[in-house]
Design an enzyme around this catalytic site. Structure first.
Site, PDB file in Angstrom:
ATOM      1  N   HIS A 110       8.821  -8.281   5.556  1.00 22.05           N
ATOM      2  CA  HIS A 110       7.529  -8.878   5.897  1.00 22.05           C
ATOM      3  C   HIS A 110       7.003  -8.304   7.219  1.00 22.05           C
ATOM      4  CE1 HIS A 110       7.189 -11.550   2.476  1.00 22.05           C
ATOM      5  NE2 HIS A 110       8.497 -11.693   2.563  1.00 22.05           N
ATOM      6  N   GLY A 156      14.700  -7.344  -7.667  1.00 20.30           N
ATOM      7  CA  GLY A 156      14.640  -7.153  -6.226  1.00 20.30           C
ATOM      8  C   GLY A 156      15.001  -5.756  -5.764  1.00 20.30           C
ATOM      9  N   SER A 214      11.997  -2.336  -9.175  1.00 23.32           N
ATOM     10  CA  SER A 214      11.837  -1.675 -10.474  1.00 23.32           C
ATOM     11  C   SER A 214      10.374  -1.316 -10.711  1.00 23.32           C
ATOM     12  CB  SER A 214      12.359  -2.558 -11.597  1.00 23.32           C
ATOM     13  OG  SER A 214      11.799  -3.853 -11.521  1.00 23.32           O
ATOM     14  N   ASP A 227       8.134  -0.175  -0.582  1.00 23.52           N
ATOM     15  CA  ASP A 227       8.897   0.075  -1.812  1.00 23.52           C
ATOM     16  C   ASP A 227       8.552   1.448  -2.386  1.00 23.52           C
ATOM     17  OD1 ASP A 227       9.442  -2.542  -1.248  1.00 23.52           O
ATOM     18  OD2 ASP A 227       8.376  -3.365  -2.967  1.00 23.52           O
TER      19      ASP A 227
HETATM   20  C1  GLA Z   1       7.839  -6.689  -1.255  1.00 21.97           C
HETATM   21  C2  GLA Z   1       6.644  -5.785  -0.980  1.00 21.97           C
HETATM   22  C3  GLA Z   1       6.899  -4.900   0.226  1.00 21.97           C
HETATM   23  C4  GLA Z   1       7.353  -5.720   1.433  1.00 21.97           C
HETATM   24  C5  GLA Z   1       8.480  -6.673   1.042  1.00 21.97           C
HETATM   25  C6  GLA Z   1       8.844  -7.609   2.168  1.00 21.97           C
HETATM   26  O1  GLA Z   1       8.949  -5.924  -1.632  1.00 21.97           O
HETATM   27  O2  GLA Z   1       6.368  -4.978  -2.109  1.00 21.97           O
HETATM   28  O3  GLA Z   1       5.735  -4.152   0.522  1.00 21.97           O
HETATM   29  O4  GLA Z   1       6.280  -6.396   2.010  1.00 21.97           O
HETATM   30  O5  GLA Z   1       8.143  -7.457  -0.096  1.00 21.97           O
HETATM   31  O6  GLA Z   1       9.361  -6.885   3.220  1.00 21.97           O
END
Ligand code: GLA
Length: 330
Positions: A16, A100, A103, A144
């Protein structure tokens, strides 16, 4: 035949923070998604062993109108890449779906490369981030997709989400990274994520960019809830720097302590943990050989990541930092 592979990711620390121009330290993992097929025709048609219905996407698609849900991610990428011709192929993945390990980011990045995306790893990640936002309606950050696009074997990536500079940080061979699924499916994640982001942005309206703020600035926030949200972001950014230093310095105990502090901050200040995640983190942290553990990613369920001596945990996925996405045959 075109074959493109994109890895999933696990975030070691820095959650976050990405959508606030902060710091993150994810790594691409040795589990991922492969798209294989042939260009041609006027639609993108993908079949997946994990899904009953194929994705059938016209080239001029509006991603928000597409069904089934997984096909929306493909449609989001089609709308970004705008390929001259269609594509017919299959999707295979070794990633747990919705577990988590990103994917959806791996799917987006693999599809973009299979459709002939040209550009840097950062441009690839940015296009796929827009696709993700269009498909999910969640105002997610770039972590991600960037980890999947730009991963470096045996390294995590220290990403400055303001400048979008990133550099590899070596993960020593004698450390094991274990991802354990809490089994808790992430409900309401979209709305809670957007709400947290909005709260952090409200704090920024009072004290300026959280990336530049320090704990003294928190006194200027009258609302204790906004102050807590801001405190998480400020302290988490500092922990990412310290964690990268600890990895490079060979101080795993220090790295583990920072993971524990990160989890506590996500739990108490950002309030994105759950009792199930807290119990799992406590249980894993108490095991011999575990330096530290924390929830990873958005929270509200999903996975926990642990840093351990080799063989300390017999559960979960042992992941190694892998190279980023690539076209493996064309
Ligand atoms: C998800 C979002 C990321 C990031 C995380 C928390 O994975 O896709 O961009 O904000 O939550 O760190």
């Amino acid at each position: 035949m075109i074959r493109a592979h994109a890895p999933g990711r696990v975030n070691l620390i820095g959650d976050h923070t990405d959508y606030l121009g902060g710091l993150v330290l994810p790594m691409a993992v040795d589990l991922g998604t492969t798209v294989e097929g042939e260009a041609g025709g006027d639609r993108v048609v993908l079949r997946s062993a994990n899904e009953d219905e194929p994705a059938v996407i016209p080239l001029d698609v509006d991603p928000t109108t597409v069904a089934p849900a997984w096909a929306r991610y493909v449609a989001g990428v089609v709308a970004e890449v705008r390929p001259a011709t269609g594509f017919t192929g299959t999707v295979m993945t070794s990633l747990p779906i919705g577990g988590g390990l990103s994917s959806s980011a791996a799917l987006e990045v693999a599809v973009a490369l299979a459709l002939g995306f040209e550009g840097s790893a950062l441009e690839l990640a940015e296009a796929c981030q827009r696709a993700e936002q269009a498909a999910s309606g969640v105002p997610s950050g770039i972590m991600d997709q960037l980890a999947s696009a730009a991963g470096v074997e045996n390294h995590a990536l220290l990403v400055d989400c303001r400048s979008l500079d990133f550099r590899p940080v070596a993960v020593p061979d004698d450390l094991e990274i274990v991802v354990v699924d809490s089994g808790e499916t992430r409900t309401l994640i979209g709305s809670a994520y957007a709400e947290r982001r909005a709260q952090a942005e409200m704090a920024e309206m009072v004290i300026g960019p959280l990336r530049d703020a320090n704990t003294l600035d928190l006194q200027r926030l009258d609302d204790p809830l906004l102050a807590a949200r801001a405190r998480h972001v400020i302290s988490e950014n500092a922990r990412v720097w310290a964690f990268a230093e600890a990895l490079e310095g060979g101080w795993p105990d220090e790295a583990g302590a920072l993971m524990a502090a990160s989890h506590a901050s996500l739990r108490d200040d950002y309030e994105v943990s759950t009792p199930v995640l807290d119990t799992l983190v406590e249980r894993l942290s108490a095991r011999p050989g575990v330096y530290g553990a924390r929830l990873t990613g958005a929270g509200f369920g999903g996975c926990v990541v642990a840093l351990t001596t080799p063989g300390a945990l017999s559960e979960g996925w042992k992941v190694r930092p892998a190279a980023g996405a690539r076209v493996t045959s064309a």
